[in-house]
Design a protein around this motif. Structure first.
Motif, PDB file in Angstrom:
ATOM      1  N   LEU A   1       3.584  22.612 -27.579  1.00 27.51           N
ATOM      2  CA  LEU A   1       3.711  22.713 -26.129  1.00 27.51           C
ATOM      3  C   LEU A   1       2.953  21.624 -25.397  1.00 27.51           C
ATOM      4  O   LEU A   1       3.314  21.265 -24.265  1.00 27.51           O
ATOM      5  N   LEU A   2       1.897  21.094 -26.009  1.00 26.44           N
ATOM      6  CA  LEU A   2       1.074  20.085 -25.358  1.00 26.44           C
ATOM      7  C   LEU A   2       1.412  18.693 -25.881  1.00 26.44           C
ATOM      8  O   LEU A   2       1.880  18.531 -26.995  1.00 26.44           O
ATOM      9  N   GLY A   3       1.188  17.698 -25.030  1.00 32.67           N
ATOM     10  CA  GLY A   3       1.486  16.319 -25.409  1.00 32.67           C
ATOM     11  C   GLY A   3       2.668  15.771 -24.614  1.00 32.67           C
ATOM     12  O   GLY A   3       3.353  16.507 -23.891  1.00 32.67           O
ATOM     13  N   PRO A   4       2.942  14.479 -24.741  1.00 34.16           N
ATOM     14  CA  PRO A   4       3.983  13.833 -23.919  1.00 34.16           C
ATOM     15  C   PRO A   4       5.376  14.387 -24.130  1.00 34.16           C
ATOM     16  O   PRO A   4       6.225  14.293 -23.239  1.00 34.16           O
ATOM     17  N   ASP A   5       5.637  14.966 -25.305  1.00 38.08           N
ATOM     18  CA  ASP A   5       6.954  15.544 -25.571  1.00 38.08           C
ATOM     19  C   ASP A   5       6.959  17.060 -25.411  1.00 38.08           C
ATOM     20  O   ASP A   5       7.931  17.722 -25.772  1.00 38.08           O
ATOM     21  N   GLY A   6       5.885  17.599 -24.857  1.00 37.01           N
ATOM     22  CA  GLY A   6       5.757  19.040 -24.731  1.00 37.01           C
ATOM     23  C   GLY A   6       6.258  19.560 -23.399  1.00 37.01           C
ATOM     24  O   GLY A   6       7.071  18.925 -22.711  1.00 37.01           O
ATOM     25  N   ALA A   7       5.761  20.724 -23.025  1.00 37.04           N
ATOM     26  CA  ALA A   7       6.208  21.390 -21.798  1.00 37.04           C
ATOM     27  C   ALA A   7       5.915  20.526 -20.577  1.00 37.04           C
ATOM     28  O   ALA A   7       4.865  19.897 -20.491  1.00 37.04           O
ATOM     29  N   TRP A   8       6.861  20.494 -19.665  1.00 34.67           N
ATOM     30  CA  TRP A   8       6.753  19.722 -18.427  1.00 34.67           C
ATOM     31  C   TRP A   8       6.525  18.230 -18.686  1.00 34.67           C
ATOM     32  O   TRP A   8       5.956  17.518 -17.852  1.00 34.67           O
ATOM     33  N   GLY A   9       6.988  17.752 -19.835  1.00 36.31           N
ATOM     34  CA  GLY A   9       6.841  16.338 -20.158  1.00 36.31           C
ATOM     35  C   GLY A   9       7.568  15.421 -19.195  1.00 36.31           C
ATOM     36  O   GLY A   9       7.217  14.238 -19.078  1.00 36.31           O
ATOM     37  N   ASP A  10       8.565  15.940 -18.478  1.00 37.30           N
ATOM     38  CA  ASP A  10       9.282  15.125 -17.486  1.00 37.30           C
ATOM     39  C   ASP A  10       8.364  14.662 -16.361  1.00 37.30           C
ATOM     40  O   ASP A  10       8.683  13.703 -15.654  1.00 37.30           O
ATOM     41  N   LEU A  11       7.233  15.344 -16.178  1.00 35.15           N
ATOM     42  CA  LEU A  11       6.318  15.006 -15.088  1.00 35.15           C
ATOM     43  C   LEU A  11       5.259  13.986 -15.498  1.00 35.15           C
ATOM     44  O   LEU A  11       4.502  13.514 -14.647  1.00 35.15           O
ATOM     45  N   ALA A  12       5.186  13.642 -16.773  1.00 38.06           N
ATOM     46  CA  ALA A  12       4.172  12.694 -17.238  1.00 38.06           C
ATOM     47  C   ALA A  12       4.357  11.354 -16.526  1.00 38.06           C
ATOM     48  O   ALA A  12       5.438  10.775 -16.533  1.00 38.06           O
ATOM     49  N   GLY A  13       3.308  10.885 -15.885  1.00 35.95           N
ATOM     50  CA  GLY A  13       3.376   9.624 -15.151  1.00 35.95           C
ATOM     51  C   GLY A  13       4.087   9.727 -13.822  1.00 35.95           C
ATOM     52  O   GLY A  13       4.345   8.706 -13.168  1.00 35.95           O
ATOM     53  N   ARG A  14       4.390  10.938 -13.365  1.00 37.55           N
ATOM     54  CA  ARG A  14       5.160  11.117 -12.125  1.00 37.55           C
ATOM     55  C   ARG A  14       4.467  12.145 -11.222  1.00 37.55           C
ATOM     56  O   ARG A  14       5.087  13.096 -10.747  1.00 37.55           O
ATOM     57  N   ALA A  15       3.197  11.927 -10.979  1.00 35.64           N
ATOM     58  CA  ALA A  15       2.430  12.855 -10.148  1.00 35.64           C
ATOM     59  C   ALA A  15       2.968  12.897  -8.723  1.00 35.64           C
ATOM     60  O   ALA A  15       2.969  13.961  -8.084  1.00 35.64           O
ATOM     61  N   GLU A  16       3.429  11.768  -8.209  1.00 36.38           N
ATOM     62  CA  GLU A  16       3.963  11.755  -6.845  1.00 36.38           C
ATOM     63  C   GLU A  16       5.241  12.588  -6.761  1.00 36.38           C
ATOM     64  O   GLU A  16       5.425  13.379  -5.821  1.00 36.38           O
ATOM     65  N   ALA A  17       6.127  12.428  -7.742  1.00 37.36           N
ATOM     66  CA  ALA A  17       7.356  13.224  -7.756  1.00 37.36           C
ATOM     67  C   ALA A  17       7.026  14.707  -7.887  1.00 37.36           C
ATOM     68  O   ALA A  17       7.639  15.555  -7.231  1.00 37.36           O
TER      69      ALA A  17
END
Length: 276
Positions: free
Chosen positions: A172-188
């Protein structure tokens, strides 16, 4: 890949199961996407029984966003309406899973009833009360101030049942885990949260005339049974069921099989009532 321009913004979408004589469904999740190989995150019953339309929210995946564009569940519903009009304008079943997608579905059913056949929702709300407002605000602040990894750990530990989280934490954790679509997209992410915080359909849910279903999750600390209970109470043609062992995200083989059965039962009921 298919894309549509809406108000000068690129909207990425995918259609799966087309041409197989299945009814059409638009499926929306929370702060993420079912595109780009993630269709398997949807219930098996949805993928097996429907032509499924999925898309990237503004600022995620391959969809653009403009900072001056309104961030609200109303405006996201207008995106969905534009997409469905582009695909022919026929009414569809709306599946809103784990939060925001279900809120967008409410707005779509209110603003464009001609496009909606039914509405199935999990992890949703009719308005963001102070408790939900503060939780979503803090999740946004953790992402913006402490980074994605801290946000992901907090959000996942709140959203999955403790036993499931304990068994699958590494996945669940890590760049391919849950909510990974938000990685690097804090503004979005911040704009998605803004839309969630402003969602309020309490005085308009009476306008929803299609069959609807609300699934209550008894162990959900975010969208509690109080939130989903109010939503079910205000829907005129609503059905609901409580799973006391479920948390914000329906997870695990047994719960997923139950969800498949529940979806098929709901759609069989409304199909038979239309036939009569």
């Amino acid at each position: 890949m298919p894309e549509l321009t809406v108000d000068g913004r690129r909207l990425h979408f995918e259609v799966h199961g087309a041409g197989e004589d299945r009814p059409r469904m638009v499926a929306m999740g929370g702060w993420g996407t079912y595109c780009h190989g993630r269709l398997g995150d949807l219930p098996r019953a949805a993928v097996a029984d429907f032509e499924v339309v999925v898309f990237d929210y503004r600022g995620l995946g391959a969809s653009d966003d403009h900072p001056d564009a309104e961030a609200s569940t109303r405006s996201y519903a207008d995106d969905v309406a534009a997409l469905l009009d582009h695909l022919g304008g026929d009414p569809v079943h709306v599946l809103g899973m784990v939060g925001m997608g279900a809120c967008i579905g409410q707005e779509l059913a209110i603003r464009r009833p001609d496009l909606v056949t039914s509405l199935f929702m999990t992890g949703s709300w009719a308005w963001a009360d102070p408790a939900l407002t503060d939780q979503l605000t803090m999740l946004r602040r953790v992402h913006q101030e402490l980074g994605f990894a801290a946000f992901q750990m907090l959000c996942a530990s709140l959203s999955f049942a403790p036993a499931f989280y304990g068994r699958h934490r590494d996945r669940l954790l890590g760049p391919d885990g849950a909510w990974g679509d938000l990685a690097g997209r804090a503004e979005a992410h911040g704009r998605l949260v803004e839309a969630c915080l402003g969602h309020d359909t309490r005085d308009r849910l009476g306008e929803v005339r299609v069959p609807s279903f609300v699934l209550h999750a008894g162990r959900d600390p975010i969208t509690t049974v109080d939130h989903t209970g109010l939503l079910a109470e205000l829907l005129p043609d609503g059905r609901d069921e409580t799973w006391w062992d479920a948390s914000h995200v329906i997870a695990g083989k047994e719960q997923k099989m139950r969800l498949d059965a529940l979806l098929r039962s709901f759609y069989a009921e409304i199909t038979s009532s239309v036939a009569v």
